[in-house]
Every structure is written in C-alpha cells, then in structure tokens.
Write a protein that holds these residues in place. Structure first.
Motif, short mmCIF file in Angstrom:
data_model
loop_
_atom_site.label_atom_id
_atom_site.label_comp_id
_atom_site.label_asym_id
_atom_site.label_seq_id
_atom_site.Cartn_x
_atom_site.Cartn_y
_atom_site.Cartn_z
N ARG A 1 -4.62 2.20 18.50
CA ARG A 1 -6.00 2.65 18.28
C ARG A 1 -6.05 4.05 17.65
O ARG A 1 -7.06 4.43 17.06
CB ARG A 1 -6.77 2.63 19.60
N SER B 1 -3.77 5.11 15.40
CA SER B 1 -3.14 5.10 14.08
C SER B 1 -4.15 5.24 12.96
O SER B 1 -3.84 5.75 11.88
CB SER B 1 -2.32 3.83 13.89
N SER B 2 -5.38 4.74 13.20
CA SER B 2 -6.40 4.86 12.15
C SER B 2 -6.87 6.30 11.99
O SER B 2 -7.42 6.67 10.95
CB SER B 2 -7.60 3.95 12.48
N ILE C 1 -8.24 -1.25 5.12
CA ILE C 1 -9.34 -2.04 5.68
C ILE C 1 -9.81 -1.45 7.00
O ILE C 1 -11.02 -1.30 7.25
CB ILE C 1 -8.90 -3.51 5.86
N ARG C 2 -8.84 -1.10 7.87
CA ARG C 2 -9.19 -0.55 9.19
C ARG C 2 -9.96 0.76 9.07
O ARG C 2 -10.80 1.07 9.92
CB ARG C 2 -7.93 -0.31 10.03
N ASN C 3 -9.68 1.53 8.05
CA ASN C 3 -10.33 2.83 7.89
C ASN C 3 -11.65 2.75 7.13
O ASN C 3 -12.21 3.79 6.76
CB ASN C 3 -9.38 3.80 7.21
N SER D 1 -3.78 -3.05 5.16
CA SER D 1 -4.41 -3.17 6.49
C SER D 1 -4.99 -1.84 6.94
O SER D 1 -6.10 -1.79 7.49
CB SER D 1 -3.37 -3.66 7.51
N ALA D 2 -4.25 -0.75 6.68
CA ALA D 2 -4.77 0.58 7.03
C ALA D 2 -6.02 0.90 6.23
O ALA D 2 -6.98 1.50 6.75
CB ALA D 2 -3.69 1.63 6.78
N HIS E 1 -9.55 -10.95 6.33
CA HIS E 1 -10.12 -9.87 7.13
C HIS E 1 -11.51 -9.46 6.65
O HIS E 1 -12.33 -8.99 7.44
CB HIS E 1 -9.20 -8.64 7.09
N THR E 2 -11.77 -9.63 5.37
CA THR E 2 -13.02 -9.11 4.79
C THR E 2 -13.97 -10.20 4.31
O THR E 2 -15.04 -9.90 3.80
CB THR E 2 -12.71 -8.19 3.60
#
Length: 551
Positions: free
Chosen positions: A195, A197-198, A316-318, A313-314, A276-277
């Motif tokens: 959690r 890492s973002s 997208i998560r951010n 992935s990073a 994911h999107t």
C-alpha cells in the motif's frame, strides 16, 4: 493487407484533455519515473552495458512508446525479459551488431503492425509464454548472483553452463559486506507494504539508502563508479553503427528473438492494462510504436525496449489518465540523468542485484509448476520444455520448440474433437418432421475441423457407408476444411458418381463453402446438391428418389 492508418492513442486523448487529467498524469509520470531509475540502470548493467544506456533507453524509447502507441497507459523502456537475450547477443556479436539487431527487430515490429499481425501474436499458447517467462526470470536471478555475493568474476559468461561454472569456481570468495547489503535490500523489498509503494517506491528507497550506506561506510563494496566510472550527464548525438549487408543475414535470428519478445511482452502488457482500465488498445498501432522506439533507441546508444508490466501497473495505480503520463515519466528520467548522474557512481552493485532478484521473483509464474498435475501431459511437456530450453540453451530455440509442441497438442486435440458418425434420421430437430431414411439413402454426420490430422477418420467413416444411390453429408458442425480433407471428399464423390449415385451436402459454414467454390468442388457435386439446411437436403433426397423411380 497493409494498414496505412497511423493514429497514436495520444491524438484521441488530447481531444478532450483538461487540467484535471494533466495533474493526474504529471503526478503518476513523476512517480513512475522515480520507480524506473533503479530498474533502468539495473537492466542495463545486467545486459552487459553501462547504466546510463539503460536510462537513455527509458528516456528515448519510453517517450516514443507513449507518444506513438496504441494504448492509453502502458509505460515503455528496458525490461527484465530482454536481459538474457541482449547479454547473449552482446557476448557473441558485439555492441555494434547488438545495435543493428535491435534496429532490425524494430523494422520487423513495424512490419507486423502494418500487416495487422497484432492480434496474431496473442495466439502464442499460454504454456509457451509461461515457460519462457519463468526461464528468463530464472536466468536473471542466476546472472545476479555474482554481484549479490560480490564474487570476483571479471566477465560473466553469456550461457547457462558457463555461468554455473564461473559461479561454482568463485563462490568461496564471496564478499560478506556485499552479501549482507544485498540480503538486507532484498528483505526490504520483500516486506515493504504494497500500500505504500504507490507513495514511495521501494526500489527507489533501496537505491538511496544503500548508496548512503556505501558512501559513509568503508566496506569496499563494488559500485557503479568502480566498475563503469562516471555516468555522463547527457544524451549523445544519434549515430548509425557501421555494418555490412553481408552480416545482416547472420543477425536475423537474434533480431527475430528481440522482435518476438518485444511484441509478446508489449501486447500482453496492453491486455493486462485493458483489463484493469476497461480500455481497448490498438495492437497494430502498439507494434508500430514499439518498432519505431527500437529503431531510434540504438541510435542514441540505447537498448531494446518494450512495454513494462511493473511500471505500467504503477502508472495505473497512481491514477494516470492518458499517454501524457508516459511522456512525463520519460522527461523525469531525463531530468535525473542531467542533474543526478554524477551521484549514481556511488550506487552499490549488490543493491541493484537485489532489485533484479526481486524483479525476477515477481516476474515468474512459479505457481504454474505446482499446478502441472491439473493439466495434460502434452501441455506440461510444452511448458517444461520451453522453460528448460530457455534456461539451458537459447530463447529462440525454446520458443520454436515450444510452438512445435503446442502445435502438436492443438492437432491432437482437434483430431480427438472431430467425429464422423453414420446417422439413420436426418430430421431430429424442428427443421423437419422425424423421418427415417429410405434404404437407398445413407447419411454421415461430421463434426469438428476436417484437416490432415483427421483424414484417416474421415475416410473410414465415408467408406464404411453402404453403397447407396444417394449419400448425404451433414456439415452443420464442421468448423474448418483444409485441402487434404477436400481431396478425400473429392475422391469419395468420384467413387459415388462412378457407381451411379449422387452426393448431397448441407450446412456448409463460410470457410468450407469458400473452399468448395474456389476449387470447383461444388460444381463437381452439382450446385443444386449443396444446400443450407436439413429440410432442403430431405426435399432434394426425395426429389431424387422420385426421379429415380420414375425412370
């Protein structure tokens, strides 16, 4: 057919761009850029080149892939999948030929995109992809043991047996400070909460803390500076490597390996990003962008590049919204190269080795080995063979053998799925009332794909029928027909005609009907004897019987 359409996703996204999206893209791009710094340098060092070449690759190729690609949020740059391939090519052919290989691969990718082959690359079986992905991950981990343990190996061999021999002969000379630092870095990466890492990327923390520890402690741990010297805080002018036309032929196999790997990884990354999107990437545009990036990157001294799963992935998560985030990621790396390059010489190599070990661990799909018992022996043989060949010999050979085994598995399954069955009643559905076939009519129901692998089964079924005047073939469940199976049907029709009989075929799908028309087989049978439904077949059968009885 060649596609002349060239429309990067960025053009569509900029049509309704606003300040809110810009803020989200900038924040995500900066974060991903920070994540990419240690990875870019680590991948370059593992590939046998200087760390700034990894940064240059991430800057040049990363910008082009985002600006020209067919996806919204994929991030491009050097990746772990290329490490083993590039190191082997560099060791065998040298730096200039590695640049030529990468550029040749780029042109191959552009051609794939222009010929709309983006969707076809996805047809590579999952067992082959898992096999070589796990193989590459294992080789990455193996190649990092040298720096992880601080072993005194001047030049690491490029193939498995040479690596193992070099490690075995020097393992007793492990440098304990290097090993303790690498273990500490690896454990930090392992236990750093996901959690967080973002907000603060764990590889970047490892890079900073390990560098500070090396600077302030006299440990004699190898660093980027001790191995490569100072990192140049600039991007070189583009330069075309020297080559001769004669040498290009020998470089086709390694170039094809780079192109295949880049195409597979980029399109898999696009598929994962779409899931994911809820987005829809243009695979052909993505291949063109990957190709352009791999043509341009070597001109600046960069390596082969493709979309990176972890950085995507990073992104997208951010909260990234458009390809602008990928462009910002590249500009962030450019700023790091121009401003912080002199500090990079203090980065300890064991810390980068720990980061790559962590990447390799997460890159492999190790659970698939535990799940082998759930699948067929042929599928498992494909996966395991691809894995072992990737580790022990060569990625190109592994993929080739894996594809052959996967093809044999597909042929076996299609052969098992095909069936040829004599029937006594053509009307077992609402298409026509139930009616038994007369004695002078025989019928055969055929299912599945009719190709060279099922010709024996097809021949046995056809020639086991009684020699009646009228033979009816039910093609309603035939999904494919090849020329070999067509010749079997043609020979059977000739035998039926020679004894004074007639062949009736109904229910042709588009592909078999097209083959019938192109080869003239429908005219040999008689166009009126090739019908669409059971009802039409029955009407034709009884019309033929009426004519026969009348004569």
């Amino acid at each position: 057919m060649i596609s002349l359409a060239f429309r990067p996703r960025l053009i569509d996204e900029l049509a309704d761009y606003n300040s809110s999206k810009f803020r989200a893209d900038v924040l995500a791009g900066i974060t991903v850029g920070i994540v990419a710094v240690p990875l870019a340098m680590a991948f370059a060092i593992a590939s046998g080149v200087s760390p700034e070449q990894g940064l240059i690759t991430a800057i040049v190729a990363g910008f082009l892939i985002s600006a020209l690609g067919g996806t919204r949020l994929c991030i491009g740059g050097p990746t772990g999948a290329f490490v083993v391939v590039l190191y082997a090519i560099l060791a065998k052919y040298g730096w200039a030929n590695l640049m030529i290989c990468t550029m040749m691969a780029g042109f191959m990718l552009i051609a794939m995109g222009l010929f709309k082959l983006g969707a076809l690359i996805r047809f590579i079986p999952n067992s082959v992809i898992i096999g070589f992905t796990n193989g590459i991950a294992a080789l990455i981990a193996l190649s990092q043991i040298k720096d992880f343990f601080g072993l005194p190996i001047a030049v690491m061999p490029g193939e498995f047996f040479g690596i193992v021999k070099a490690l075995a002969s020097t393992i007793q000379h492990a440098h304990w400070p290097s090993m303790l630092l690498a273990i500490a870095c690896f454990l930090f990466l392992r236990f750093w909460p996901a959690r967080l890492s973002s907000w603060v990327p764990s590889p970047f923390i490892v890079l900073v803390v390990a560098t500070l520890a090396t600077v302030f402690a006299d440990t004699h741990i190898a660093t980027i500076g001790s191995k490569f010297g100072d990192i140049k805080a600039s991007i070189p002018m583009p330069e075309l490597p020297e080559f001769t036309v004669e040498q290009l032929g020998s470089l086709i196999p390694p170039a094809l390996a780079i192109a295949l790997l880049a195409g597979i990884e980029s399109l898999l990354c696009a598929v994962v990003a779409d899931k994911h999107t809820q987005d829809h990437a243009d695979p052909n545009q993505e291949l063109i962008a990957q190709g352009v990036a791999n043509v341009i990157s070597p001109l600046f001294g960069g390596l082969a590049a493709t979309s990176a799963m972890a950085r995507t992935s990073a992104n997208i998560r951010n909260g990234a919204k458009t390809p602008v985030a990928g462009c910002v990621h590249a500009l962030t790396l450019l700023l790091v190269l121009l401003v912080a390059a002199p500090l990079a010489k203090h980065v300890p190599l064991p810390a980068l080795a720990a980061i790559l070990m962590w990447v390799a661990l997460n890159m492999g799909e190790w659970r698939e080995f535990k799940a082998l018992r759930q699948y067929t022996p042929m599928r498992n043989a494909t996966l395991v063979s691809t894995f072992l060949l990737t580790v022990l010999f060569d990625l190109t050979v592994a993929v080739e053998v894996g594809m052959v085994l996967a093809t044999l598995l597909l042929i076996k399954r299609l052969t098992e799925a095909a069936s040829v069955q004599r029937i006594h009643n053509l009307a077992k559905d609402t298409d026509a009332p139930p009616l038994e076939l007369p004695d002078d009519v025989s019928a055969l129901r055929i299912r599945g794909a009719l190709f060279f692998g099922v010709t024996d089964k097809l021949e046995r079924g056809l020639y086991s029928l009684p020699k009646t005047r009228i033979v009816v073939l039910d093609f309603l469940e035939v999904i494919y027909l090849d020329s070999t199976a067509l010749e079997v049907l043609r020979a059977f029709n000739k035998a039926v005609v020679e004894r004074g009989g007639k062949l009736v075929i109904y229910g042709l799908a588009t592909q078999p009907r097209s083959l019938f028309a192109r080869t003239g087989f429908d005219r040999e049978i008689g166009l009126s004897h090739v019908v669409d439904t059971r009802r039409q077949a029955l009407e034709l059968v009884f019309a033929q019987r009426t004519i026969s009885h009348a004569t």
